[in-house]
Write an enzyme that holds these catalytic residues in place. Structure first.
Site, short mmCIF file in Angstrom:
data_model
loop_
_atom_site.label_atom_id
_atom_site.label_comp_id
_atom_site.label_asym_id
_atom_site.label_seq_id
_atom_site.Cartn_x
_atom_site.Cartn_y
_atom_site.Cartn_z
N GLU A 39 0.66 -1.20 0.22
CA GLU A 39 0.01 -0.01 0.07
C GLU A 39 0.92 1.12 0.06
O GLU A 39 1.79 1.30 0.78
CB GLU A 39 -1.10 -0.16 1.34
CG GLU A 39 -1.80 1.26 1.48
CD GLU A 39 -2.50 2.00 0.36
OE1 GLU A 39 -3.47 0.97 0.05
OE2 GLU A 39 -2.30 2.95 -0.05
N GLY A 44 -7.69 2.48 2.47
CA GLY A 44 -7.72 3.14 1.01
C GLY A 44 -9.09 4.25 1.26
O GLY A 44 -9.47 4.73 2.21
N GLY A 96 3.93 0.32 -5.32
CA GLY A 96 4.18 -0.78 -6.15
C GLY A 96 3.98 -0.95 -7.58
O GLY A 96 3.35 0.18 -8.32
N GLY A 155 -25.34 14.25 -10.24
CA GLY A 155 -26.58 13.78 -9.23
C GLY A 155 -26.50 12.50 -8.84
O GLY A 155 -27.30 11.83 -8.50
N GLY A 156 -25.23 11.85 -9.11
CA GLY A 156 -25.19 10.34 -8.44
C GLY A 156 -25.01 10.32 -6.94
O GLY A 156 -25.03 11.32 -6.27
N VAL A 157 -24.68 9.29 -6.48
CA VAL A 157 -24.61 8.88 -5.00
C VAL A 157 -23.55 10.16 -4.29
O VAL A 157 -24.14 10.55 -3.45
CB VAL A 157 -23.86 7.57 -4.86
CG1 VAL A 157 -23.77 7.33 -3.27
CG2 VAL A 157 -24.90 6.57 -5.30
N GLU A 166 -27.25 17.88 -13.21
CA GLU A 166 -27.15 16.21 -13.65
C GLU A 166 -27.79 16.49 -15.15
O GLU A 166 -28.65 16.68 -15.58
CB GLU A 166 -27.99 15.57 -12.86
CG GLU A 166 -28.34 14.19 -13.22
CD GLU A 166 -27.03 13.15 -13.45
OE1 GLU A 166 -26.31 13.21 -12.49
OE2 GLU A 166 -26.90 12.81 -14.59
N ILE A 186 -18.54 13.67 -11.03
CA ILE A 186 -19.21 12.93 -12.09
C ILE A 186 -18.82 11.18 -11.99
O ILE A 186 -18.82 10.74 -13.28
CB ILE A 186 -18.65 13.60 -13.52
CG1 ILE A 186 -17.13 13.89 -13.47
CG2 ILE A 186 -19.27 14.71 -13.56
CD1 ILE A 186 -16.59 13.90 -14.82
N HIS A 235 -43.51 -4.02 16.10
CA HIS A 235 -44.18 -2.45 16.02
C HIS A 235 -43.87 -1.72 17.22
O HIS A 235 -43.56 -2.10 18.25
CB HIS A 235 -45.64 -2.89 16.22
CG HIS A 235 -46.54 -1.63 16.38
ND1 HIS A 235 -46.70 -0.78 15.33
CD2 HIS A 235 -47.21 -0.94 17.23
CE1 HIS A 235 -47.53 0.24 15.57
NE2 HIS A 235 -47.73 0.05 16.70
C1 LIG Z 1 -17.02 10.26 -1.21
C2 LIG Z 1 -17.34 8.63 -1.50
C3 LIG Z 1 -18.25 8.12 -0.78
C4 LIG Z 1 -18.28 6.68 -0.78
N1 LIG Z 1 -19.14 6.14 0.21
C5 LIG Z 1 -19.26 4.93 -0.14
C6 LIG Z 1 -20.26 4.38 1.05
O1 LIG Z 1 -20.99 4.88 1.60
N2 LIG Z 1 -20.44 2.82 0.75
C7 LIG Z 1 -19.77 2.19 -0.21
O2 LIG Z 1 -19.90 0.77 -0.16
N3 LIG Z 1 -18.80 2.47 -0.88
C8 LIG Z 1 -18.68 4.03 -0.86
N4 LIG Z 1 -17.77 4.40 -1.69
C9 LIG Z 1 -17.12 3.90 -2.50
C10 LIG Z 1 -16.01 3.01 -1.90
O3 LIG Z 1 -14.89 3.80 -1.15
C11 LIG Z 1 -15.15 2.24 -2.98
O4 LIG Z 1 -15.82 1.37 -3.73
C12 LIG Z 1 -14.08 1.26 -2.27
O5 LIG Z 1 -13.09 2.19 -1.35
C13 LIG Z 1 -13.13 0.58 -3.27
O6 LIG Z 1 -12.21 -0.17 -2.70
P1 LIG Z 1 -10.75 -0.58 -3.65
O7 LIG Z 1 -10.17 -1.60 -2.55
O8 LIG Z 1 -11.06 -1.13 -4.97
O9 LIG Z 1 -9.95 0.71 -3.77
P2 LIG Z 1 -9.59 1.67 -2.99
O10 LIG Z 1 -10.42 1.83 -1.66
O11 LIG Z 1 -9.24 3.15 -3.93
O12 LIG Z 1 -8.01 1.34 -2.49
C14 LIG Z 1 -7.03 1.31 -3.28
C15 LIG Z 1 -5.86 1.37 -2.70
O13 LIG Z 1 -4.64 1.23 -3.52
C16 LIG Z 1 -3.65 1.90 -3.10
N5 LIG Z 1 -2.76 2.10 -4.51
C17 LIG Z 1 -3.03 2.41 -5.50
N6 LIG Z 1 -1.99 2.40 -6.52
C18 LIG Z 1 -1.19 1.84 -5.70
C19 LIG Z 1 0.41 1.33 -5.98
N7 LIG Z 1 0.77 1.66 -7.23
N8 LIG Z 1 1.05 0.84 -5.02
C20 LIG Z 1 0.53 0.53 -3.79
N9 LIG Z 1 -0.75 1.00 -3.39
C21 LIG Z 1 -1.42 1.75 -4.57
C22 LIG Z 1 -4.32 3.23 -2.76
O14 LIG Z 1 -3.37 4.05 -2.19
C23 LIG Z 1 -5.49 2.73 -2.10
O15 LIG Z 1 -5.25 2.82 -0.62
C24 LIG Z 1 -17.48 5.96 -1.56
C25 LIG Z 1 -16.51 6.52 -2.28
C26 LIG Z 1 -16.37 7.74 -2.21
C27 LIG Z 1 -15.41 8.59 -3.15
#
Ligand SMILES: Cc1cc2nc3c(=O)[nH]c(=O)nc-3n(C[C@H](O)[C@H](O)[C@H](O)COP(=O)(O)OP(=O)(O)OC[C@H]3O[C@@H](n4cnc5c(N)ncnc54)[C@H](O)[C@@H]3O)c2cc1C
Length: 468
Positions: free
Chosen positions: A44, A50, A124, A186-188, A208, A271, A445
């Site tokens: 990481e 993340g 990485g 206008g998404g989540v 949107e 977006i 209830h």
């Molecule tokens: C504002 C916002 C609100 C959200 N709210 C919700 C919610 O309420 N509920 C929900 O279910 N989801 C929500 N999400 C979505 C959710 O955060 C993501 O779907 C989820 O974090 C995806 O997980 P991931 O492991 O794929 O990626 P990430 O969480 O993005 O993790 C990827 C990791 O890889 C690391 N990385 C990238 N490249 C490298 C590299 N070359 N070397 C080492 N490390 C690297 C990054 O630093 C990061 O820590 C939200 C997202 C946002 C932006």
């Protein structure tokens, strides 16, 4: 490096699984893999946890909860309580939010260490089908999992400056409550910020391009949310796309394709999010990709036999719990178990604005497409008939979509706290329950959960607190 092995002093180590990216998808795979006896390395570059923990789910929900507290203080008199709302102390809000994150972050670090996952800090790069290079070191594995997640997207010519034109990352650490904001999308993410900012006192306008807010939800949910937002004074312009943004003396002006203009102190670009895959060696190693997304089959396998991918990096639903499920699936597959692929329609989806929008299964429109219009039954249960919702003074509906004489294939809910009801809705959908079977279950209830029971009573032909 913490926990597990010391790769720096033992270059001969070959892990069972090397994971690139420690977000929801990557760390879930690491935890489950280690639990099943795999020797796991987790790489990481930033912070374990993340986007979800540091820039996504958790911080946004903290802001939304602070907003809810503000609204309750403002509106306390309608419950006979005399409270005075004096304003938002944004530093205090950030402290509250950051404390929540810090506690969870510490817990997660402890969990990863206790499962003996080898955690490597550093950026990485995939260097072969079985290795990742990090900090000048080659980390070898029998299998590699790509889980590098996503980042906010923008549009050509729309430069995010972090001050007046911002992404959700900036909005989460903004040191002020903007007087006015335009939210592009206008998404989540867009509607959640609109909701929190409005509660903080910002004059919000959402732009949107599609016909509705939360456009992937059932149209009924979108319309109910639009009605509720209108009532809250959240403005929105639907059905016309963005053309350009320009700086004004003290803010930003947005022009739409039809010439309509909006001005505000900040423009939040919401977006969508794009995959993090550029320059990481994926293409060089022959991993099949589409517009930056890594392509996978239902078992999260890429076209390269030793490489899998999960989370926002692959073109499935961008949700933390989807990342968890996909990560667990990969770990279980590699450990020789026989996991079942994720049914993406069966994944619960919650938008945590005020009021909340929650759903599982398919929309009425999709059901009609799949089964034919005459084979689909839809029923709406109004929360006006639900005692607890009345107590909370929240409005909304539960809409059920059923295949005629068959199972419930969609549950779509709008109303405060409806996100908490999605658990039962999920069981109903995933166990292919018939309305009569759910109607048979007794719901407590007075709860909002009771509304879900009442909706099924009505669909089963024996409505209680609803009109025939
Ligand atoms: C504002 C916002 C609100 C959200 N709210 C919700 C919610 O309420 N509920 C929900 O279910 N989801 C929500 N999400 C979505 C959710 O955060 C993501 O779907 C989820 O974090 C995806 O997980 P991931 O492991 O794929 O990626 P990430 O969480 O993005 O993790 C990827 C990791 O890889 C690391 N990385 C990238 N490249 C490298 C590299 N070359 N070397 C080492 N490390 C690297 C990054 O630093 C990061 O820590 C939200 C997202 C946002 C932006």
């Amino acid at each position: 490096m913490h926990g597990g092995r010391d790769v720096a002093n033992d270059a001969s180590t070959v892990f069972d699984l090397v994971i690139l990216g420690g977000g929801s998808g990557g760390y879930a795979a690491a935890l489950r893999g280690a639990q099943l006896g795999l020797d796991v390395a987790l790489i990481e570059k930033n912070k374990l946890g993340g986007t979800c923990l540091h820039n996504g789910c958790i911080p946004t929900k903290a802001l939304l909860h602070a907003g809810e507290v503000a609204d309750q203080a403002r509106e306390s008199e309608q419950f006979g309580v005399k409270a005075t709302f004096e304003g938002i102390d944004i530093a205090g809000v950030h402290k509250y939010k950051d404390d929540v994150i810090a506690g969870l972050y510490k817990g997660l670090q402890g969990l990863v260490a206790s499962r003996k996952v080898t955690y490597i800090e550093g950026e990485g790069r995939l260097s072969s089908p079985t290795s990742v290079d990090v900090n000048g070191q080659r980390v070898q594995g029998r299998h590699v999992l790509l889980a590098t997640g996503s980042v906010p997207k923008s549009l050509p010519g729309l430069e995010i400056d972090g001050n007046r034109i911002i992404s959700s990352d900036h909005a989460l650490v903004l040191d002020r409550v903007p007087k006015s904001a335009i939210i592009l999308g206008g998404g989540v993410i867009g509607v959640e910020f609109a909701s929190a900012w409005k509660s903080f006192g910002t004059d919000v306008t959402i732009v949107e391009g599609l016909k509705h807010l939360v456009p992937v939800e059932d149209e009924n949910s979108s319309k109910l949310l639009e009605r509720a937002f209108r009532k809250r004074g959240i403005k929105f312009n639907l059905g016309t796309f963005f053309q350009k943004a320009e700086y004004t003396a003290d803010g930003v002006k947005v022009t739409l394709a039809d010439g309509k203009e909006f001005e505000a102190e900040v423009l939040l670009v919401a977006i969508g999010r794009g995959p993090v895959s550029q320059g990481l060696g994926y293409e060089e190693q022959g991993v099949a990709m589409d517009r930056g997304y890594v392509l996978v089959d239902e078992y999260m396998r890429t076209n390269v036999p030793t490489i899998s991918a999960v989370g926002d990096l692959v073109p499935t639903l961008q949700l933390a719990h989807v990342g968890f499920a996909e990560g667990i699936l990969v770990a279980e597959r590699l450990a020789g178990l026989n996991p079942v692929p994720v049914d993406y329609d069966g994944v619960p989806r919650v938008t945590y604005c005020h009021p909340e929008v929650a759903s599982v299964g398919i929309t009425e429109a999709k059901a009609k497409e799949l089964y034919g219009a005459d084979k689909v039954v839809a029923l709406k249960y109004n929360l006006a008939g639900n005692g607890k919702s009345k107590i909370l003074k929240t409005a909304g509906e539960i809409k059920l979509v059923q295949v005629k004489d068959g199972a419930v294939v969609g549950v779509h809910m709008v109303g405060d706290r409806m996100g908490e009801q999605v658990g039962e809705a999920q069981l109903i959908y995933n166990w292919e329950a018939l309305p009569a079977e759910v109607a048979q279950l007794i719901h407590a209830h007075p709860t909002q959960n009771e509304a879900l029971g009442e909706a099924h009573l009505a669909l089963a032909g024996k409505p209680l607190h609803s009109h025939d």
